[in-house]
Motif scaffolding. Structure first.
Motif, PDB file in Angstrom:
ATOM      1  N   ALA A   7       0.773  -1.032  -0.086  1.00  0.00           N
ATOM      2  CA  ALA A   7       0.049  -0.094   0.031  1.00  0.00           C
ATOM      3  C   ALA A   7       0.876   1.196  -0.057  1.00  0.00           C
ATOM      4  CB  ALA A   7      -1.013   0.031   1.252  1.00  0.00           C
ATOM      5  N   SER A   8       2.147   1.367   0.294  1.00  0.00           N
ATOM      6  CA  SER A   8       3.004   2.293   0.466  1.00  0.00           C
ATOM      7  C   SER A   8       4.531   2.167  -0.368  1.00  0.00           C
ATOM      8  CB  SER A   8       3.104   2.870   1.688  1.00  0.00           C
ATOM      9  OG  SER A   8       3.887   1.684   2.662  1.00  0.00           O
ATOM     10  N   CYS A   9       4.871   3.029  -0.594  1.00  0.00           N
ATOM     11  CA  CYS A   9       6.279   2.985  -1.095  1.00  0.00           C
ATOM     12  C   CYS A   9       7.342   2.583  -0.182  1.00  0.00           C
ATOM     13  CB  CYS A   9       6.935   4.339  -1.844  1.00  0.00           C
ATOM     14  SG  CYS A   9       5.996   4.730  -3.171  1.00  0.00           S
ATOM     15  N   ASN A  10       7.221   2.893   1.128  1.00  0.00           N
ATOM     16  CA  ASN A  10       8.047   2.239   2.364  1.00  0.00           C
ATOM     17  C   ASN A  10       7.817   0.834   2.388  1.00  0.00           C
ATOM     18  OD1 ASN A  10       9.505   4.630   2.799  1.00  0.00           O
ATOM     19  ND2 ASN A  10       8.068   5.324   4.219  1.00  0.00           N
ATOM     20  N   GLY A  11       6.674   0.395   2.459  1.00  0.00           N
ATOM     21  CA  GLY A  11       6.194  -0.795   2.429  1.00  0.00           C
ATOM     22  C   GLY A  11       6.819  -1.830   1.316  1.00  0.00           C
ATOM     23  N   PHE A  12       6.594  -1.339   0.028  1.00  0.00           N
ATOM     24  CA  PHE A  12       7.128  -1.939  -1.059  1.00  0.00           C
ATOM     25  C   PHE A  12       8.669  -2.171  -1.042  1.00  0.00           C
ATOM     26  CE2 PHE A  12       8.282  -2.129  -5.398  1.00  0.00           C
ATOM     27  CZ  PHE A  12       7.523  -2.769  -6.254  1.00  0.00           C
ATOM     28  N   ARG A  13       9.369  -1.263  -0.513  1.00  0.00           N
ATOM     29  CA  ARG A  13      10.700  -1.574  -0.570  1.00  0.00           C
ATOM     30  C   ARG A  13      11.061  -2.380   0.433  1.00  0.00           C
ATOM     31  NH1 ARG A  13      14.347   3.329  -0.646  1.00  0.00           N
ATOM     32  NH2 ARG A  13      15.797   1.859  -1.155  1.00  0.00           N
ATOM     33  N   LYS A  14      10.583  -2.406   1.521  1.00  0.00           N
ATOM     34  CA  LYS A  14      10.889  -3.427   2.892  1.00  0.00           C
ATOM     35  C   LYS A  14      10.523  -4.737   1.999  1.00  0.00           C
ATOM     36  CE  LYS A  14       9.920  -0.199   6.557  1.00  0.00           C
ATOM     37  NZ  LYS A  14       8.894  -0.181   7.628  1.00  0.00           N
ATOM     38  N   LEU A  15       9.326  -4.976   1.247  1.00  0.00           N
ATOM     39  CA  LEU A  15       8.997  -6.182   1.125  1.00  0.00           C
ATOM     40  C   LEU A  15       9.738  -6.685  -0.372  1.00  0.00           C
ATOM     41  CD1 LEU A  15       6.818  -8.444   0.941  1.00  0.00           C
ATOM     42  CD2 LEU A  15       5.610  -7.016  -0.510  1.00  0.00           C
ATOM     43  N   LEU A  67      10.987 -11.287  -3.552  1.00  0.00           N
ATOM     44  CA  LEU A  67      10.840 -10.725  -2.088  1.00  0.00           C
ATOM     45  C   LEU A  67      12.107 -10.654  -1.547  1.00  0.00           C
ATOM     46  CD1 LEU A  67       7.581 -12.345  -1.302  1.00  0.00           C
ATOM     47  CD2 LEU A  67       7.875 -10.209  -2.282  1.00  0.00           C
ATOM     48  N   ASN A  68      12.324  -9.710  -0.400  1.00  0.00           N
ATOM     49  CA  ASN A  68      13.452  -9.806   0.481  1.00  0.00           C
ATOM     50  C   ASN A  68      13.257 -10.971   1.541  1.00  0.00           C
ATOM     51  OD1 ASN A  68      15.068  -7.482  -0.086  1.00  0.00           O
ATOM     52  ND2 ASN A  68      13.351  -6.418   0.591  1.00  0.00           N
ATOM     53  N   ASP A  69      14.509 -11.363   2.234  1.00  0.00           N
ATOM     54  CA  ASP A  69      14.626 -12.374   3.085  1.00  0.00           C
ATOM     55  C   ASP A  69      13.562 -12.181   4.057  1.00  0.00           C
ATOM     56  OD1 ASP A  69      16.626 -13.654   1.384  1.00  0.00           O
ATOM     57  OD2 ASP A  69      18.211 -12.847   2.699  1.00  0.00           O
ATOM     58  N   GLY A  70      12.901 -13.346   4.519  1.00  0.00           N
ATOM     59  CA  GLY A  70      11.882 -13.146   5.442  1.00  0.00           C
ATOM     60  C   GLY A  70      10.615 -13.111   4.867  1.00  0.00           C
TER      61      GLY A  70
END
Length: 580
Positions: free
Chosen positions: A77-85, A172-175
């Protein structure tokens, strides 16, 4: 403003990027999977296909990628969340024109907080269009601190009308982990099971007097015109290329194959679908878009608003009025009601089908055909899955459009096989919902003289950045409501005033995603009626709202002025629908 535009040039790009770690072993999910994309001509002269993400990315992940994890969906839903994921984006494009070296550019745009369309990051990279994967690793780029939400993906082509098949996967990133999706077997069009599914679409054959008359006319080699009016599905959204794979075109071809003469060009098509609009607007534009201002008399009219009319303020009055408007034509055409469906199995068939039963009209339901079997496994009888039927959560794929066309084709075949009704339908009876808007007419800048008195005030410019719609056989868009009135800050602050003798009036104004547009206050006979906000839906299209609906005709004055604080913004009055 903290804008980041990152351009990777062709000579800097060595083709598909291999990550330093084994990205292909990373968990990931598709946002697009082997979807056909098409190069449409844009106002800036480029040829592109956009995939809009704002408010839709989690739906795409759920629908196409099969993601059900609420935490993962929330990150989108957000750019910050997108980059974490997301670790990286895999883009695979295969051009249908297989010329060596064909290149298609892919871009990711984030919408910004400060200035939605300008202050976010934009990354643009070339993709070799041979089906191999190009990898965009997020950590290799700088990102604007003003990024708010993922805005859109874009594919840019070298020429208009070019086609390609594209897939986009988010690694996806690790985790983070998501389950893999098993590829589905191809659809068995023409199988006995498929045919059985299609037969379920026939809600009612109705009174076939008019439809058989059109069929017999075609068999004699006489001119027959089939017209369609509806929303984006009728326009052809999801069909690639739109002009000859939409359900409307395919069903027209079915009719030609069944009843036309191969040596004669006597079966004609009118396609008048406009995306994002209800029958409320369909009424206003019927004379212009279907009857072509009296130059066309269709023999068959197919009405498709079952997934658009949630926005109909009259809850069916406008729909029934549109049906009667078509039926009341001097040449008495056959009218068919078509009920399409969204990915969530929803439509307004229960509200609208009573109109069909009331006037004994043929009714075809795509929902009735496909929804029940959507819930089955392949082993239990699934014929076409949702991923195969839907291009996105609203629109069909080419396969979905084929299903819709086959549903209409089955009605044509059944009408031809059946004995003709002895008498035609009766329409001179009380409506089941309402008929207040049957006599509506379009009023715009081209025809207002003698109908209304208009003082344009500061609404003196003509807006040319309009909703573009592919009509009939066209692969290019035609601007909707070009004879409009637009306010600009430079024109001053004078109100637009319309004085007209009528009992019903609909305003059509432009909805826009541009921050240059602001709200306008609407007064009727000096009383505040409403504020028209062009950002409720927030993309360029036509918005229809009822200003008054009365039983007796009298003179009214409508005043439209920019809302307080919006005087330096733009606002476009596209036109009006009036009932004398």
């Amino acid at each position: 403003m903290d804008n980041k535009t990152i351009e990777v040039k062709t000579d800097d790009h060595k083709g598909p990027t291999a990550p330093k770690d084994p990205t292909r072993k990373r968990s990931g999910f598709f946002i697009m999977f082997e979807s056909i994309i098409e190069a449409s001509t844009r106002l800036d002269g480029k040829f592109s296909q956009e995939i809009y993400l704002e408010g839709r990315l989690s739906d795409k992940a759920n629908f196409t990628g099969g993601v059900e994890d609420e935490e993962i969906l929330a990150h989108l839903a957000s750019c910050n969340g997108f980059r974490k994921l997301v670790h990286s984006i895999g883009i695979s494009v295969k051009a249908h024109d297989e010329r060596e070296g064909t290149e298609i550019y892919f871009s990711l745009e984030n919408w910004g907080k400060t200035n939605k369309y300008e202050s976010g990051t934009r990354i643009r990279i070339p993709c070799v269009a041979d089906g191999s994967e190009t990898l965009l690793i997020l950590d290799e780029y700088e990102w604007s601190s003003d990024d708010d939400v993922p805005g859109k993906f874009t594919f840019e082509f070298e020429q208009a009308g070019a086609l390609a098949t594209a897939s986009i996967i988010l690694y996806l990133n690790d985790g983070f982990e998501v389950p893999e999706i098993t590829p589905e077997p191809p659809i068995e069009f023409g199988s006995e099971a498929y045919r059985g599914m299609i037969t379920k679409s026939l809600v009612s054959k109705g009174n076939n007097y008019k439809l058989k008359a059109a069929i017999e006319k075609a068999k004699r080699g006489e001119d027959v015109t089939i017209a369609y009016i509806g929303g984006s599905i009728t326009q052809g959204a999801g069909a690639k290329p739109i002009h000859n794979t939409s359900y409307a075109y395919q069903a027209y071809e079915r009719f030609k194959q069944l009843f036309g003469h191969p040596e004669a060009d006597h079966i004609h098509l009118i396609k008048a679908g406009v995306g994002g609009t209800p029958s409320e607007l369909g009424l206003v534009r019927y004379d212009r878009d279907v009857l072509r201002d009296g130059t066309v008399e269709p023999d068959i009219v197919i009405i498709e608003f079952a997934v658009n009319d949630a926005g109909d303020e009259t809850k069916g009055n406008c729909y029934e009025s549109l049906v009667l408007k078509a039926l009341n034509a001097a040449n008495a055409p056959a009218v068919i009601l078509l009920f399409s469906v969204f990915q969530n199995d929803w439509n307004l068939q229960d509200r609208l089908s009573p109109v069909g039963w009331h006037y004994e009209l043929p009714m075809v339901s795509v929902k009735d055909a496909v929804v029940e079997q959507f819930r089955l496994s392949k082993a239990k009888g699934n014929i076409i899955s949702k991923r195969q039927f839907f291009y996105d959560i609203y629109h069909p794929t080419n396969a979905g459009h084929t299903v819709m066309a086959d549903c209409l084709g089955y009605l044509f075949e059944e009408a031809d096989r059946s004995e003709a009704e002895g008498l035609d339908i009766m329409i001179e009876k009380l409506p089941v919902i309402g008929n207040d808007f049957v006599e509506i007419r379009l009023l715009d800048r081209s025809n207002c003289e003698g109908i209304a008195v208009i003082e344009a005030g500061s609404f003196i410019e003509t807006d040319t950045d309009l909703h573009m719609v592919e009509l009939d056989f066209d692969s290019f868009g035609t601007p909707q409501f070009p004879f409009n009135w637009m306010h600009t800050a430079e024109a001053g602050d004078g109100s637009f005033k319309l004085t007209i003798h009528s009992k019903r009036l609909i305003l059509v104004f432009k909805d826009s995603g541009s921050q240059e547009f602001g709200s306008a206050e609407i007064l009727v006979d000096g009383q505040h009626m409403k504020v028209a906000d062009p950002h409720i839906i927030n993309w360029t299209h036509c918005n229809a709202v009822i200003l008054y609906n009365e039983q007796e005709s009298k003179e009214h004055t409508v005043e439209i002025k920019m809302a307080s604080g919006h005087e330096d913004k733009r606002f476009t009055i596209l036109g009006f629908g009036y009932v004398k």
